[in-house]
Design an enzyme around this catalytic site. Structure first.
Site, PDB file in Angstrom:
ATOM      1  N   GLY A 167       0.766  -1.245   0.000  1.00  0.00           N
ATOM      2  CA  GLY A 167       0.000   0.000   0.000  1.00  0.00           C
ATOM      3  C   GLY A 167       0.791   1.286   0.000  1.00  0.00           C
ATOM      4  CG  ASP A 169      -0.145   6.042  -0.478  1.00  0.00           C
ATOM      5  OD1 ASP A 169       0.609   6.832   0.131  1.00  0.00           O
ATOM      6  OD2 ASP A 169      -1.144   5.519   0.047  1.00  0.00           O
ATOM      7  CG  HIS A 242      10.081  -3.153 -21.273  1.00  0.00           C
ATOM      8  ND1 HIS A 242      11.396  -2.951 -20.922  1.00  0.00           N
ATOM      9  CD2 HIS A 242       9.390  -3.197 -20.096  1.00  0.00           C
ATOM     10  CE1 HIS A 242      11.506  -2.880 -19.605  1.00  0.00           C
ATOM     11  NE2 HIS A 242      10.296  -3.021 -19.077  1.00  0.00           N
ATOM     12  CG  ASP A 324      13.900   0.091 -16.942  1.00  0.00           C
ATOM     13  OD1 ASP A 324      14.678  -0.135 -16.003  1.00  0.00           O
ATOM     14  OD2 ASP A 324      13.201  -0.782 -17.485  1.00  0.00           O
ATOM     15  CD  GLU A 353      18.681  -0.341 -15.773  1.00  0.00           C
ATOM     16  OE1 GLU A 353      18.821  -1.245 -14.932  1.00  0.00           O
ATOM     17  OE2 GLU A 353      17.710  -0.289 -16.546  1.00  0.00           O
ATOM     18  CG  HIS A 419      14.787  -1.118  -8.282  1.00  0.00           C
ATOM     19  ND1 HIS A 419      15.600  -0.084  -8.686  1.00  0.00           N
ATOM     20  CD2 HIS A 419      14.272  -1.649  -9.424  1.00  0.00           C
ATOM     21  CE1 HIS A 419      15.578   0.026 -10.005  1.00  0.00           C
ATOM     22  NE2 HIS A 419      14.785  -0.912 -10.475  1.00  0.00           N
ATOM     23  CG  ASP A 420      17.289  -3.441 -10.846  1.00  0.00           C
ATOM     24  OD1 ASP A 420      16.207  -4.054 -10.828  1.00  0.00           O
ATOM     25  OD2 ASP A 420      17.506  -2.473 -11.589  1.00  0.00           O
ATOM     26  NE  ARG A 468      12.571  -4.801  -6.733  1.00  0.00           N
ATOM     27  CZ  ARG A 468      12.223  -5.062  -7.992  1.00  0.00           C
ATOM     28  NH1 ARG A 468      10.979  -5.431  -8.273  1.00  0.00           N
ATOM     29  NH2 ARG A 468      13.104  -4.963  -8.974  1.00  0.00           N
TER      30      ARG A 468
END
Length: 581
Positions: A167, A169, A242, A324, A353, A419-420, A468
């Site tokens: 949740g 936001d 993409h 990205d 990136e 995050h990767d 994450r």
């Protein structure tokens, strides 16, 4: 003098425009091979009156080479030049035609910088080099408006999975801007915020709409406005390599096949769209069936994506884009993208990136910077993997500094996790002192540091989805001592020109050692950073010049008798000294 090691080309990182008046010149020589190098330069149309010698300084070194740098300010924006190389025994001049034993008389054989055209100057936004970035994964930062959370939302702080929701936001970010301001953050990079079915939002459904579980377009504008009031810039994630499987144009292709008006929006090898033996019949990101790759050579696709880029700059006022999978998109599209973005806001930051060699994107016609993963690798190889000794790390740093023109290096996006990747504290095996050393180098090296949300309070996590996890907002569960460390270090960087854009010089970096010292300096100030990446105390005797040095952490002073600063550093300890005025 090893001639085979000497390299210069009159373009890219070897010869570039620093500003409207200045040309930056570099040459490579074998390490420790030269006593001095000079530029022999003048105007090709007025050689006799304008010719002069310009001393070069050693900019950086790596395991094999030294890199020399000089700046020329040609009166008429044109420059003919050669190099005078002296190894203490032999002096040679290097021209475009090769090496000569005597000072060459004919400048027509020299290297040529034809004209310093303002349009060709690489000009990343001035604010970027001073920024402290903070990366936020919106779904996991803070739940500020439970009324818009997904129906299957889980309790905050639960175990992250690839398919669950907690949740987070935009309102949650607004609610914690005081926290970011206290930390010293001046820019936020958000992973995607546009409508998409997953928690990560890299499979976009609607590029012109904020995901309803994050808020609305109006809420994003409110967030951006609130950030700007505090001097915080906002960078959004553009997933233009993409789309997602639910993107309307791709849905139309799934339903109508070759008859779809969007058939050429994607790279299709075989109709109908399908997956055979685990491989989609259409191009995707990493064989992921839910991420069909755009055909960015299609004019309609270009128009659509450029409209998206323009919309969020104009309507919401964002300060730039992170791109990205940027290296898988054609260069011609990125040139059009840059023209579009800079037309709307010349001060917008374009960050690509790219995980590997990125020079071809950093010529001033595409990106302002890339995510500096070679820096990440070097720092982690020294502190975490122990693949590099102190000399190996500084050699890697030297390569990074020499690889790009000054303006590119200043704007490089230096991260240690994201995050990767696994989180920094987890990579360090929960060794907090070791983590501090890595963060210290990140925040005192050349380039723009970015902190992954929660690192500053001790958040841990393995590879995605572990990295994450939800941000910890219970102060009793936060590592406040680590927070204070980051806040102090950020404040030090923000208040010091030397730590942001100063020159870099290695003071101590021996083979088979994990003790490191380097300097960041300008004409007005100098800092010395020392780290002991071992489990034993380390005694240092650094040649720093005469004067008084102030411990930047506690204000105590240290003398340097005969120009030598001697001290002992505890295991996994550090020192930061500033030269007294």
């Amino acid at each position: 003098m090893l001639l085979e090691a000497i390299e210069h080309r009159p373009k890219i990182n070897w010869a570039s425009a620093l500003d409207k008046e200045t040309i930056e010149l570099r040459i490579r020589t074998k390490r420790s091979d030269m006593e001095s190098v000079e530029v022999y330069a003048g105007d090709k149309y007025d050689w006799g009156r304008t010719k002069r010698y310009i001393p070069m300084r050693k900019l950086a070194s790596d395991s094999l080479f030294d890199y020399w740098q000089a700046f020329a300010k040609p009166e008429y924006r044109r420059l003919r030049y050669a190099f005078a190389l002296d190894d203490g025994r032999v002096k040679l001049w290097m021209t475009e035609q090769g090496f000569e034993p005597e000072e060459p008389a004919d400048p027509n054989q020299f290297f040529d910088f034809p004209y310093l055209n303002p349009a060709d100057i690489f000009t990343p936004p001035a604010w970027v080099k001073d920024a402290i970035f903070y990366q936020i994964f919106p779904e996991r930062f803070a739940n500020g408006d439970p009324s818009i959370s997904p129906e299957n939302v889980e309790e905050w702080g639960g175990e992250p999975r690839t398919d669950n929701f907690f949740g987070g936001d935009l309102q949650g970010v607004i609610d914690h801007l005081d926290y970011l301001e206290e930390l010293g953050i001046t820019a936020i990079y958000f992973t995607p915020v546009f409508e998409a079915p997953t928690n990560h939002k890299y499979d976009t459904r609607d590029y012109l709409k904020v995901d309803p579980h994050f808020g609305t377009n109006e809420k994003l504008k409110e967030l951006v406005d609130r950030c700007h009031e505090r001097g915080i810039r906002v960078l959004l994630d553009a997933v233009f390599n993409h789309a997602g499987r639910t993107f309307p144009a791709f849905v139309d292709c799934l339903e109508k096949g070759e008859a779809s008006e969007y058939a050429d929006w994607f790279h299709v090898r075989e109709w109908p769209l399908d997956v055979k033996d685990g491989i989609p019949t259409y191009e995707t990101f990493a064989f992921e069936r839910n991420m069909p790759k755009f055909n960015t050579e299609n004019p309609e696709v270009q128009d659509y994506l450029l409209k998206v880029a323009r919309y969020w700059l104009e309507e919401v006022g964002i300060d730039g884009w992170r791109l990205d999978v940027a290296n898988e998109v054609d260069h011609r599209f990125w040139r059009k993208f840059r023209d579009t973005v800079k037309e709307v806001n010349s001060d917008a930051y374009i960050l690509g990136e790219v995980w590997h060699d990125s020079l071809m994107w950093l010529q001033g016609d595409q990106f302002d910077a890339v995510m500096n993963y070679p820096f990440t690798t070097a720092v982690l190889d020294f502190f975490v993997e122990q693949k590099l000794d102190a000399k190996g790390l500084t050699d890697a740093m030297g390569r990074l500094i020499a690889k790009f023109p000054t303006r590119v290096t200043e704007a490089a996006f230096n991260l240690l996790d994201s995050h990767d990747t696994p989180r920094l504290l987890t990579l360090c095996g929960d060794n907090k002192p070791l983590m501090k050393l890595a963060a210290l180098v990140q925040l005192t090296f050349v380039g723009v540091p970015c902190i992954y949300y929660g690192d500053e309070v001790g958040l841990t996590g393995e590879q995605d989805p572990g990295c994450r996890k939800c941000m910890e907002w219970d102060t009793d569960k936060q590592d406040r001592e680590l927070f204070d460390f980051y806040r102090t270090l950020i404040g030090m960087r923000r208040s010091s020109e030397a730590l942001r854009t100063g020159s870099f010089r290695v003071l101590l970096a021996e083979p088979n050692s994990s003790v490191l010292a380097y300097s960041r300096y300008t004409e007005q100030e100098e800092f010395i950073i020392m780290v002991n990446n071992t489990n034993r105390p380390a005694a240092l005797n650094l040649p720093v010049g005469t004067g008084v040095w102030i411990n930047a952490w506690d204000g105590s002073t240290a003398q340097a008798p005969q120009g030598i600063l001697g001290l002992e550093i505890e295991p996994y300890g550090f020192r930061v000294f500033k030269k007294a005025e």
